[in-house]
Design an enzyme around this catalytic site. Structure first.
Site, PDB file in Angstrom:
ATOM      1  N   ASP A  33       0.848  -1.191   0.000  1.00 49.81           N
ATOM      2  CA  ASP A  33       0.000   0.000   0.000  1.00 49.81           C
ATOM      3  C   ASP A  33       0.885   1.244   0.000  1.00 49.81           C
ATOM      4  OD1 ASP A  33      -2.014   1.827   0.244  1.00 49.81           O
ATOM      5  OD2 ASP A  33      -3.019   0.815   1.899  1.00 49.81           O
ATOM      6  N   ASP A  47      -3.782   2.794  -5.262  1.00 48.75           N
ATOM      7  CA  ASP A  47      -2.569   2.780  -4.431  1.00 48.75           C
ATOM      8  C   ASP A  47      -2.394   1.501  -3.615  1.00 48.75           C
ATOM      9  OD1 ASP A  47      -4.674   3.164  -2.713  1.00 48.75           O
ATOM     10  OD2 ASP A  47      -3.802   4.880  -1.660  1.00 48.75           O
ATOM     11  N   GLU A  48      -3.130   0.452  -3.953  1.00 51.71           N
ATOM     12  CA  GLU A  48      -3.075  -0.770  -3.151  1.00 51.71           C
ATOM     13  C   GLU A  48      -2.975  -2.005  -4.045  1.00 51.71           C
ATOM     14  OE1 GLU A  48      -5.401  -2.651   0.724  1.00 51.71           O
ATOM     15  OE2 GLU A  48      -6.480  -1.317  -0.639  1.00 51.71           O
TER      16      GLU A  48
END
Length: 323
Positions: free
Chosen positions: A2, A97-98
């Site tokens: 993350d 973003d993960e």
């Protein structure tokens, strides 16, 4: 894996003067909400999804940014995705973003923790973005561990130690436990994951139904969901928040048409077509109405705009009958 405070980290790469300062990103009007905030701002109690007005009152010295709308964040995300794609056999991009990465079998050749750590270092070196990860036997424990690793760190949860790792943490850390479910659990005296671990599975099912079963399994470190190979995104969207209430139908119609034209242009630019259109309207009291309609594949304004306007009218009618 993350990316830490992703939007803020991107802005700091673009403007190094923001480093070390409390930063808020989101709608800059009082009606806006915080999309991302730096750790410096979080020390004042600010968090994502908080009304911007409240965030600014908690942290008046914060730098407030509307955020980039020119695809900057997507480009940074793509840079990270490209590094991961080159390095691992199977990955899932669950958001901008993960990432979930399946390293099954890699321990025979490289060592999973060594590979993951080297990948993290490579991402930071090549993109300049801080990133954290939690390594474990499944997605749930890895996601929770990643949260515990932040900021900019890593945690390795060895097989067989999932329950002891989870036990002291708040039940709020369990994915899918939102505010309503958390309140229900607190009303039962359940605040720590260990309490859920000690409860019979049947009791959780009786109290919270199917959701209770899922929570019990996650609390016990049980999650058999697979890592799903990343596919290109299936939808695009846009939204507009007004500084003041408006009942000007002509103004609203003009804005809706402009938004639709922009989305249609994005489809054509990307050589894409759409077969489904969704319209959502939210009022000042946060009442939300949504309409959706399937259409023949198209990326043309003259095909999509009439559908959007029909959905808009349907939402207005729905609101009228609900009053």
């Amino acid at each position: 894996m993350d990316l830490d405070t992703f939007f803020v980290s991107c802005e700091r790469l673009l403007d190094s003067r923001l480093i070390g300062k409390p930063v808020l990103i989101g709608g800059t009007s009082d009606r806006g909400v915080v999309a991302s905030c730096s750790y410096e701002a979080r020390k004042f109690g600010v968090h994502s999804a908080m009304p911007m007005r409240l965030a600014k009152s908690l942290c008046p010295e914060a730098v407030v940014l509307r955020g980039n709308s020119g695809g900057v964040y997507s480009n940074f995300s793509k840079d990270v995705t490209d590094v991961i794609k080159e390095s691992v056999p199977l990955y899932e991009k669950s958001s901008i973003d993960e990432f979930y990465i399946d390293l099954t079998g890699m321990d025979k050749f490289f060592g999973c923790h060594k590979l993951a750590s080297e990948l993290r270092q490579r991402i930071m070196k090549e993109t300049g973005l801080p990133i954290s990860f939690g390594l474990s036997i499944n997605k749930t424990v890895s996601k929770i561990a990643t949260g515990e690793a932040k900021p900019n760190n890593e945690i390795n949860i060895l097989s067989g130690t999932e329950k002891p790792f989870l036990a002291p943490l708040s039940v709020r850390k369990i994915p899918m436990v939102g505010e309503v479910t958390y309140k229900s659990l607190c009303d039962l005296g359940v605040k720590r994951i260990q309490t859920v671990q000690d409860m019979p599975m049947d009791l959780m099912h009786k109290v919270l139904g199917k959701n209770g079963l899922s929570i019990w399994k996650k609390a016990n470190g049980i999650d058999h969901s697979p890592v799903v190979q990343y596919q290109e995104r299936k939808s695009i969207s846009t939204e507009r928040t007004f500084n003041k209430d408006t009942t000007d139908i002509s103004k609203l119609k003009g804005i809706i048409v402009a938004m639709t034209e922009n989305l249609a242009y994005q489809l054509r630019r990307g050589n894409k077509l759409t077969a489904c259109v969704t319209f959502k309207i939210r009022y000042s009291d946060f009442q939300t109405y949504t309409q959706q309609q399937r259409i023949p594949y198209s990326a043309m304004d003259h095909n999509i705009i009439p559908v959007v306007l029909d959905l808009y009218r349907n939402c207005i009618i729905a609101d009228y009958w609900c009053v």
